[in-house]
Each structure stands twice: as C-alpha cells, then as structure tokens.
Design a protein around this motif. Sequence first.
Motif, PDB file in Angstrom:
ATOM      1  N   GLU A 186       0.830  -1.203   0.000  1.00 43.42           N
ATOM      2  CA  GLU A 186       0.000   0.000   0.000  1.00 43.42           C
ATOM      3  C   GLU A 186       0.867   1.257   0.000  1.00 43.42           C
ATOM      4  O   GLU A 186       0.652   2.180  -0.781  1.00 43.42           O
ATOM      5  N   LYS A 187       1.859   1.305   0.873  1.00 40.19           N
ATOM      6  CA  LYS A 187       2.712   2.486   1.034  1.00 40.19           C
ATOM      7  C   LYS A 187       3.514   2.792  -0.228  1.00 40.19           C
ATOM      8  O   LYS A 187       3.729   3.940  -0.581  1.00 40.19           O
ATOM      9  N   ALA A 241       2.829   1.668  -3.407  1.00 37.80           N
ATOM     10  CA  ALA A 241       2.051   1.321  -4.599  1.00 37.80           C
ATOM     11  C   ALA A 241       2.469   2.157  -5.809  1.00 37.80           C
ATOM     12  O   ALA A 241       2.517   1.644  -6.932  1.00 37.80           O
TER      13      ALA A 241
END
Length: 152
Positions: free
Chosen positions: A114-115, A117
């Motif tokens: 997520e961080k 992406a």
Amino acid sequence: VTSVPFVRDDMHWRSIYSRIDEKWWPYINFVGYMDSLTTDARRFLSSVHSNKDGVSAWDRIGQSGWSDKESDDCSKALQSEGPFLGLGDRSHETNATSQMMEYYTPELEAFIEEKYADDLNNPYFHFEDFKIFPASKMQVRSKKELGIKDIE
C-alpha cells in the motif's frame, strides 16, 4: 517501521516516485534491480565512458572492484575479491533473506504494498507482481488492530 513516527518525515522511507517530478520519468533510461544487481551494475558501468580517454567505468573500476585511490582509503572496509558487486565479494554478504523472514509478516507485506504502490505500479520500473506470503495464507488484520498509524 509502520509505527515509527520519524518514518513519515524521513526521505529515505519515501517512495522513489514521490521524489522525482513526474515530468522527468520519460527521460530515465536505466533502472537496476536488487535481484540482478551484479548484472545491472556491469551493464550500467559499461555504458558510461570517460570524455578524456573513452574508457568505460566498468573497465576502469568495475572489473577490479575499486580504483587504486579508493582502495587505499577503504581497503579495510571493502576487501573486495572481484568485480564491483560481484558474487565473490564476501565483504558485503548479509544473509538478508533469512534475517528478513524473522521480521516480515503478511501484515507488513500488505502495508508495504500500500505504502509503495506508486513505485510498484510505475510503468518505468517494470516490476513483476511478487508475493512472499500467498494471499490464501494471509490473515491481514486492520491497521487499528495492529496499532499502526498512517505515515503519509
């Protein structure tokens, strides 16, 4: 990593994509990868040539590991036994994979995806999708359950 307050402001933890203005991405003509670092280093250093004598950076320093001047200054720290980033260079061996597995979890893998992406999905990087933990085995808990604060 996920709950350390300084991470939010430390440029070393920011994605590469967030550090380079979008207008420059089309001009980036070389991307190296950790899983092929030795090959990529040779390819890159072979493509860089001196304006004075035409010698490539690979021929000047890559084949032997370091130039004479650098080895004088760094001989104790670097003790290179072969080409730059070569497999025979034991001084840089870290056993990182087994160390990583002591700390890397399915939750951390989801957080990293997520961080970062924007890096993982950047078309100039050509990353292939890779999972350490198969989705079927992941029991991802929420950030709240893990006590993780957003660091954006």
